[in-house]
Design an enzyme around this catalytic site. Sequence first.
Site, PDB file in Angstrom:
ATOM      1  N   ASP A  22       0.856  -1.183   0.000  1.00 35.50           N
ATOM      2  CA  ASP A  22       0.000   0.000   0.000  1.00 35.50           C
ATOM      3  C   ASP A  22       0.894   1.235   0.000  1.00 35.50           C
ATOM      4  O   ASP A  22       1.653   1.466   0.947  1.00 35.50           O
ATOM      5  CB  ASP A  22      -0.900  -0.011   1.246  1.00 35.50           C
ATOM      6  CG  ASP A  22      -2.011   1.021   1.162  1.00 35.50           C
ATOM      7  OD1 ASP A  22      -2.174   1.651   0.108  1.00 35.50           O
ATOM      8  OD2 ASP A  22      -2.731   1.196   2.170  1.00 35.50           O
ATOM      9  N   ASP A  25      -2.759   2.205  -6.388  1.00 35.41           N
ATOM     10  CA  ASP A  25      -1.598   2.244  -5.487  1.00 35.41           C
ATOM     11  C   ASP A  25      -1.615   1.142  -4.442  1.00 35.41           C
ATOM     12  O   ASP A  25      -0.986   1.257  -3.396  1.00 35.41           O
ATOM     13  CB  ASP A  25      -1.534   3.603  -4.782  1.00 35.41           C
ATOM     14  CG  ASP A  25      -2.724   3.853  -3.863  1.00 35.41           C
ATOM     15  OD1 ASP A  25      -3.786   3.224  -4.077  1.00 35.41           O
ATOM     16  OD2 ASP A  25      -2.598   4.668  -2.941  1.00 35.41           O
ATOM     17  N   GLU A  26      -2.297   0.037  -4.735  1.00 35.01           N
ATOM     18  CA  GLU A  26      -2.467  -1.003  -3.714  1.00 35.01           C
ATOM     19  C   GLU A  26      -2.638  -2.354  -4.388  1.00 35.01           C
ATOM     20  O   GLU A  26      -3.312  -2.462  -5.412  1.00 35.01           O
ATOM     21  CB  GLU A  26      -3.701  -0.655  -2.875  1.00 35.01           C
ATOM     22  CG  GLU A  26      -4.024  -1.586  -1.747  1.00 35.01           C
ATOM     23  CD  GLU A  26      -5.298  -1.183  -1.027  1.00 35.01           C
ATOM     24  OE1 GLU A  26      -5.609  -1.805   0.001  1.00 35.01           O
ATOM     25  OE2 GLU A  26      -5.995  -0.252  -1.496  1.00 35.01           O
TER      26      GLU A  26
END
Length: 390
Positions: A9, A104-105
């Site tokens: 993350d 983004d994860e």
Amino acid sequence: MPRCILHVDMDEFFAAIEKLDHPELRGRCLLIGGDPRGRGVVSTASYEARVFGCRSAMPMATALRLCPQAVVLRPRGQRYHELSEQIFEVLTEFTPLVEPLSIDEAFLDVTGCQRLFGPPERIARLLKDRIRSRTGLTASVGVAPNKFLAKLASDLRKPDGLVVIEPEQVQAVLDPLPVGRIWGIGAAAAGELDKMGVRTIAQLRSLSPRRLAERFGSAGEHFHRLAQGLDDREVTPDSQAKSIGQEQTFAQDVDDLDELRRVLLGQVEQVGRRLRAGGLAGRTVQLKIRYGDFTTLTRSTTRDQPTDLSDELWSSAAGLLEQWSSRSFRPLRLLGVSVSQLVPRSGRQLPLFAPPAQEKGRRLDQTLDRLVERFGEDAISRAACRRKEP
């Protein structure tokens, strides 16, 4: 070999990129999102702004009332996607089993990579170092035997954290945490558990599955399994997924059908975008509905031909929503949509002459996809996706 899952993350992703590109913004409260004079919402709040209560998905006007000194920036989608692609390139250098959750994860299954890269903690450190050296950004990583624990671990020591939960440590880590750390337990469920004298995961685990099921239905059994640290879901890349979906749990039960339509249309657009990005099309559209008492229903319809067009997916999803609402409308805690029976788009049977409406829909989807890729998801959407003025 025991299963090993990583959850990666990125830390305050959009805000971190702005600080990277504009060093003078470091240490300042940043709000990335839409125009506060309109219906803009916060996409990312920097850690400095979060101290004042600002968070993602909050109306920008509300965030500015909480933190009037914040600097408001419009999202730079093209730049964010550029760095996201670099990050996901790093992830796939360690394992092909990468399941994206957002820009983004992601989850990674590194069980079979340990002979090549070493033990899980070393893999996590290598991955963090490689992301930092290539992008200048930091990531928090959780390492655990399953998805639930890995995601929980990545959030325990943000920013730039690395937390490893070994199988023998699971209960020691979980027991003191508040029940809100369990997936699916929001404010309403936490309030109900509090009335039962349950505030920690240890107390939740001590309840019988039967008692939880009596109060929360099938969700109660889910809560009990997670309280024991059990989660058997696999890491599945989109290219291998049997279905692609999107769902949202509301902070308060939603009793406005127009608001539910707006949310559902936004979910359909995201699912369609993921299908097109993966070169996939699907036949079955399924609606997921959960009431405040955790009763969960699904409704589905199967199209004659697979599709990846947002208009066609929306037609099916909207029809299911109307059928449900006309028969048994109740306020909803959760709403979601998924598409299954997936096939490669290049392999589906196409009509010799596509109807004009279908061609128009495909051109519109392609245009929206390019704009979102360049400017971010907040830059443009169909009018019905926009939240109504208060």
